[in-house]
Design a protein around this motif. Structure first.
Motif, PDB file in Angstrom:
ATOM      1  N   TYR A 143      -2.495  13.362   3.737  1.00 48.88           N
ATOM      2  CA  TYR A 143      -1.818  12.381   4.596  1.00 48.88           C
ATOM      3  C   TYR A 143      -2.459  12.253   5.979  1.00 48.88           C
ATOM      4  O   TYR A 143      -2.460  11.177   6.571  1.00 48.88           O
ATOM      5  N   LYS A 186      -7.121   5.931  -9.508  1.00 48.55           N
ATOM      6  CA  LYS A 186      -6.318   6.584  -8.469  1.00 48.55           C
ATOM      7  C   LYS A 186      -6.928   7.942  -8.113  1.00 48.55           C
ATOM      8  O   LYS A 186      -6.548   8.974  -8.673  1.00 48.55           O
ATOM      9  N   THR A 187      -7.871   7.907  -7.191  1.00 54.91           N
ATOM     10  CA  THR A 187      -8.549   9.163  -6.835  1.00 54.91           C
ATOM     11  C   THR A 187      -7.598  10.137  -6.132  1.00 54.91           C
ATOM     12  O   THR A 187      -7.894  11.323  -6.039  1.00 54.91           O
ATOM     13  N   ASN A 188      -6.474   9.633  -5.630  1.00 53.01           N
ATOM     14  CA  ASN A 188      -5.464  10.494  -4.991  1.00 53.01           C
ATOM     15  C   ASN A 188      -4.575  11.214  -5.997  1.00 53.01           C
ATOM     16  O   ASN A 188      -3.794  12.076  -5.624  1.00 53.01           O
ATOM     17  N   ASP A 247       1.690  11.243  -5.556  1.00 50.49           N
ATOM     18  CA  ASP A 247       2.026  12.579  -6.075  1.00 50.49           C
ATOM     19  C   ASP A 247       2.838  12.515  -7.371  1.00 50.49           C
ATOM     20  O   ASP A 247       3.343  13.528  -7.842  1.00 50.49           O
ATOM     21  N   ILE A 249      -5.211  -2.843  -6.664  1.00 55.54           N
ATOM     22  CA  ILE A 249      -4.652  -1.482  -6.667  1.00 55.54           C
ATOM     23  C   ILE A 249      -4.375  -1.031  -8.101  1.00 55.54           C
ATOM     24  O   ILE A 249      -4.750   0.062  -8.507  1.00 55.54           O
ATOM     25  N   ILE A 270       0.840  -1.203   0.000  1.00 49.50           N
ATOM     26  CA  ILE A 270       0.000   0.000   0.000  1.00 49.50           C
ATOM     27  C   ILE A 270       0.880   1.259   0.000  1.00 49.50           C
ATOM     28  O   ILE A 270       0.625   2.208  -0.747  1.00 49.50           O
ATOM     29  N   MET A 271       1.923   1.242   0.813  1.00 52.79           N
ATOM     30  CA  MET A 271       2.834   2.405   0.861  1.00 52.79           C
ATOM     31  C   MET A 271       3.470   2.631  -0.513  1.00 52.79           C
ATOM     32  O   MET A 271       3.490   3.752  -1.019  1.00 52.79           O
ATOM     33  N   LEU A 293      -5.773  10.340   5.827  1.00 52.60           N
ATOM     34  CA  LEU A 293      -5.454   8.945   5.502  1.00 52.60           C
ATOM     35  C   LEU A 293      -5.016   8.178   6.751  1.00 52.60           C
ATOM     36  O   LEU A 293      -5.498   7.071   7.019  1.00 52.60           O
ATOM     37  N   VAL A 342       0.440   2.845  -3.556  1.00 53.48           N
ATOM     38  CA  VAL A 342      -0.587   3.884  -3.472  1.00 53.48           C
ATOM     39  C   VAL A 342      -0.004   5.185  -2.915  1.00 53.48           C
ATOM     40  O   VAL A 342       0.007   6.208  -3.594  1.00 53.48           O
ATOM     41  N   VAL A 343       0.517   5.138  -1.693  1.00 52.08           N
ATOM     42  CA  VAL A 343       0.905   6.386  -1.015  1.00 52.08           C
ATOM     43  C   VAL A 343       2.079   7.060  -1.716  1.00 52.08           C
ATOM     44  O   VAL A 343       2.032   8.254  -2.010  1.00 52.08           O
ATOM     45  N   GLN A 344       3.138   6.290  -2.001  1.00 52.92           N
ATOM     46  CA  GLN A 344       4.325   6.906  -2.607  1.00 52.92           C
ATOM     47  C   GLN A 344       4.114   7.309  -4.069  1.00 52.92           C
ATOM     48  O   GLN A 344       4.793   8.187  -4.577  1.00 52.92           O
TER      49      GLN A 344
END
Lengths: 461, 461
Positions: free
Chosen positions: A116, A100-102, A54, A95, A45-46, A119, A49-51
Motif C-alpha cells: 500500500y 493481477k500482479t498484486n 487480497d 483492468i 481503481i479502488m 502504491l 484493483v486495490v480492494q
C-alpha cells in the motif's frame, strides 16, 4: 470528445481571441468534468484493483488468446473521441483482462501481494508528474533520492559512494559496464573503442542475460563476455575465472571487469564474492555485483554504486544518467521505508525467506514433488511428477515425459485463473517450476495452495 | 509501523506455523487498514493536486533552499516505522514542496496544464503494476502498444515498420544509433568495435546533448560525432553535411549515420529533411530524425521506427528493448487518443501552435520585449529589456547587463511562486527566456500573464 461547452464558456467565446481560427480564451476542457472523470476512475481503481488485491477468490488472470482479446477490447483509435462513460468502461476492461500482479497467488517472476505504501507513492508521483533532473524542477524527489542512497551506502558499510535509481536491472548492468570501462580507460568516452585492444569482461554462466545485451549495446561485443563455469549449485568457480583472465591476457586482449551475481536469476545462487574480489584485486579488474540489496528490498528500483567518485558530478551531471530526466523511483522506496522502518523491512525479508524455507519443507513431505537442489536463497526450483510417471524407471523417456508436464499445468492454471507460476528448462534439466518468494505479503496458506493446486491440476496426468 | 493486530489475528497466531521464529499465517498487514490508507491518500491527491491543478491563484512552486527543505521534510529513515497519520502528513508535505508541473503557469521545459486522461491511465498502470515483456504477463498493454505503433506508422505514411515505447528521448536516440550501427555492420553485435575503422556520425550543432552521451555510452566516442554547422535559424546546412561526410571518408573512417532534428531543443528549428535524405541516400547513410510526432503529441513517450525490419523480432525480442521489462507507456497515449479522437488531438496541436503565434504577436506589441528570431514552431525565444537598459547604446556593456536580467527575474518568480519559465544563453546570445508552448491546456490569459508578470517582476531593473 471534449466535455460539453457550458453557458459561461459560450459567452466568453463571443469576445474570444481567434488566431488561425483557433479560440484561445479559457481552458480547452471543463476542469470540473475532468476532475469528476478522475474521481470516478479512482473509484473503479479502488474497487477493482486495490480492494480485490487480497481476495484469493478473485482470478489472477482472465486468459484470452491475442486475437480474441483484440476483439473484446476496442483498441482502434478513431477520428472522433469517446464520451467519459465509454472511457470508464474501457478502463474497467483494461483492468479485467490485465494480469493481477498484486494477487497473492501471482507467483510469476518477482511479484505477489500489494504494497500500500509504494502504491500511494506511485500515485503521488503520477499526479505530480515530476521530471527528476535539477533541484529547480524536482526539489523534493532529488533530496529523497539523496537520502535513500546515503542510507543504502551506510548499510553496505562504505564510507563514501554515489548512485542513482534507474529503470531496472538491465540498465543498471549497463551503467556498471560503462563505469568500469571509464575507470579502465577514461579516453574511451571521447575516442570510442575503435583502435583499442579488445576489452573483455567475465561473468558466470548463470548471470542475467542482460549482460550480453549490455556488451552488445556498449560496443564491446557479446563474444567478449567470457562466461565462467559454475559449480553444481550455480556459483562461479574462482579457479575458472583465474584461467579465463589468463586466457584473455595471453590473447592480448584487455580484461577490465568481473560481473559477479548475488542471487542468480534461476537458481538464486551467490557467487563466492570474497574469492572473486581477491582475483580482481590481483589483476586490477573492476568488480560489479548484480543483485545484493536489490532483491532483498523487493523494490523495482535498481541502483549502482561507484566505489570512488571518478568525476566531479557537479560539472558533469549528464554523465550521471543516460537519460536526461528520470522518474522519481527512490520515492516509493523511501515512503515504504518511512512507514515500515528498518525493522519492518528486515521482518519482511525474514518472512519472505522463512516462507521459502517453509515451501521447501512442504515439497520434501509431499509425494510427487522433487526439489532440483536445496535452495540457498528465495528461489525454490522443483519438479512435479504426476501419478502416471511415478513408477517409471529413470531414463531418457522419463525425463522427456516430465519435460511436458509443467507446460500443461501452466496452461491449466492460466485458463482457470487460479494462480500463475513460471517454469523453464535450465542447463539440460527438463522443465521445472520456479517459485521466487520475493513477497512477504503472501502467507503460509498461499504456499500450501501452490502445492495443492498443482496436485489438483495434474491429477489426471 | 504495522497496523495494530486485531483479536482474530491473535487467535490465529496461537496455531501459527513458525519457521525460524517467523509467523507465516495470514497476511503481514491488515488489508482493510491498507485500503483505508490508500483511500485517504487518494483524497489528498485529489484535493491537493488534481483539484488545484487549474487554479492559477495557487503557487507553481513553494521555493526552499536545499538545506532548509531538508529540515522541513523529515527525510530520515529510522528503525521504527511511522503511523499512517504521520505518513499521510509526509505525503502532504511532499506535494506542498514539489513543483506543480500541472499548473497552467509552469512554463519550464515541456509541461503546463493537466491531462485528465493520461493521468487516469497512469493511475491504472501503477495500480496494476504490470511488467511489459511477454503476452502472458501483460496481454492488454502489449496489444495496446501494438495498436498505437501501428496507427503511428499509418500516420507517417509508411507501409511497414516496427517500434517500441521507451523511457524518453535520450534513450530513443541511443536505440537509433544502435540500430544504424547494426545496419552498417551486423557483426559489431558479437565482435564489438575494437579493430574496426572509426565509426562517425553526423548531427547538427543544435542537436540535443543526448547525442554525445549516446555516442559515449555506445563506445563510439564523443569525438566521432561530427557537428554540422547550422544557418542563422538553427537548421543544418546540407552543403556542410556533404563536406563533413567527405572529410570522414578522406580520414579513412566509416560514416554510418545522420541524426537530423525536427524541432531543436532551444530554437525549435527543423532541419531540411528532404535534402539531408538525398545526401544519406547517395552516401548510404542511415537517417534518424529526432523529434517529429514526439513533440506534437506532448506525450513523454518516445519511440523509434525501423524503416525495414532487419531481424525477425520473434526470435530476438531481447534486442528490441535494452530493458527486460518496461512500463506500459503506450497506454496513457492510447487512452488520451481514445478520449479525444484524432480530431481532438489535432485541435490540441493547432491550439498550442496558435498560442505560440499569439505570444509572438504580443511580444512584438510590447515595449521592452524582443524576439531572438521569428519562430517557426512552438519555441518562442525572447529577451526582456528592463526600463533602465532601454536607452542604453547597443554594445558589449548593454549585452553584459542584459545577460544578468533573466536570472534575476527567474529568481523572483520562483520565490513568489507565480510562474516558472526557463532561460539560457545560446551560441553567443546572452541569457534569454524560452517559452515552449507545448500544452494546449493553457489559454490566452496565461500567455498574457506571462508577459505581465515579467514586466511586474522587472519594473525596478
Amino acid at each position: 470528445m471534449e466535455v460539453g461547452v457550458c453557458k459561461q464558456e459560450m459567452l466568453q467565446k463571443k469576445s474570444a481571441v481567434l488566431v488561425d481560427g483557433v479560440i484561445l480564451n479559457g481552458p480547452i476542457m471543463d476542469s470540473k468534468a475532468g476532475e469528476k472523470f478522475v474521481e470516478e476512475a479512482c473509484k473503479i481503481i479502488m474497487e477493482e484493483v486495490v480492494q480485490k488485491a487480497d481476495d484469493v477468490t478473485e482470478k489472477v488472470c482472465e486468459w484470452q488468446a491475442p486475437e480474441k482479446l483484440k476483439q473484446i477490447l476496442d483498441l482502434e483509435m478513431r477520428d472522433t473521441g469517446e464520451c467519459h462513460q465509454k472511457i470508464l468502461q474501457l478502463c474497467r476492461d483494461v483492468i479485467k483482462y490485465s494480469v493481477k500482479t498484486n494477487h497473492p497467488r501471482f507467483f510469476n517472476q518477482l511479484y505477489a501481494g500489494i504494497d500500500y505504501y509504494s502504491l500511494v507513492a506511485r500515485f503521488i508521483t503520477e499526479a505530480l508528474n515530476p521530471s527528476v533532473y535539477t533541484y529547480e524542477v524536482s526539489p523534493v524527489f532529488l533530496l529523497v533520492e539523496e537520502a535513500v542512497i546515503k542510507k543504502m551506502i551506510e548499510f553496505i558499510g562504505w564510507e563514501e559512494g554515489d548512485g542513482i535509481f534507474n529503470p531496472g536491472g538491465s540498465v543498471s548492468n549497463m551503467y556498471a559496464m560503462n563505469l568500469a570501462r571509464y575507470k579502465f580507460c577514461p579516453e574511451i568516452k571521447e575516442k570510442g573503442l575503435s583502435g583499442l585492444p579488445r576489452l573483455v569482461l567475465f561473468a558466470s554462466e548463470e548471470c542475467h542475460y542482460s549482460m550480453k545485451k549490455a556488451a552488445s549495446f556498449l560496443g564491446i561485443g557479446t563474444e567478449n563476455v567470457y562466461f565462467i563455469k559454475t559449480d553444481e549449485r550455480g556459483k562461479m568457480i574462482p579457479e575458472e575465472l583465474e584461467k579465463q583472465v589468463q586466457r584473455a591476457r595471453n590473447e592480448g586482449s584487455a580484461p577490465f571487469l568481473v560481473c559477479a551475481t548475488a542471487g542468480t536469476t534461476v537458481l538464486g545462487a551467490f557467487d563466492p564474492l570474497d574469492k572473486i574480489a581477491d582475483i580482481c584485486e590481483i589483476h586490477g579488474l573492476w568488480l560489479h555485483v548484480d543483485g545484493l540489496l536489490k532483491k532483498c528490498y523487493s523494490a523495482e528500483a535498481a541502483y549502482l554504486f561507484q566505489q570512488d567518485k571518478f568525476y566531479d558530478v557537479s560539472y558533469d551531471t549528464g554523465d550521471k544518467s543516460i537519460q536526461c530526466s528520470r522518474r522519481p523511483d527512490a520515492f516509493k522506496f523511501w515512503l515504504m521505508w518511512k512507514a515500515l522502518g528498518t525493522t519492518g523491512l528486515e521482518e519482511r525479508v525474514n518472512r519472505a525467506l522463512a516462507l521459502a524455507r517453509y515451501l521447501v519443507e512442504e515439497i520434501k513431505k509431499r509425494e510427487g514433488f522433487q526439489l532440483l537442489l536445496e535452495p540457498e536463497y528465495a528461489n525454490v526450483c522443483f519438479w512435479y511428477i504426476p501419478p502416471s510417471l511415478r513408477k517409471m524407471e529413470d531414463g531418457p523417456e522419463f525425463w522427456q515425459k516430465l519435460h511436458q508436464v509443467a507446460p500443461v499445468i501452466k496452461e491449466r492454471m492460466m485458463k482457470k485463473g487460479s494462480m500463475m507460476l513460471g517454469y523453464q528448462p535450465h542447463w539440460g534439466k527438463v522443465n521445472f517450476f520456479r517459485q521466487v518468494v520475493i513477497s512477504p505479503q503472501v502467507s503460509r496458506e498461499d504456499m500450501d495452495f501452490l502445492l495443492d493446486e498443482i496436485e489438483l491440476l495434474a491429477k489426471d496426468l
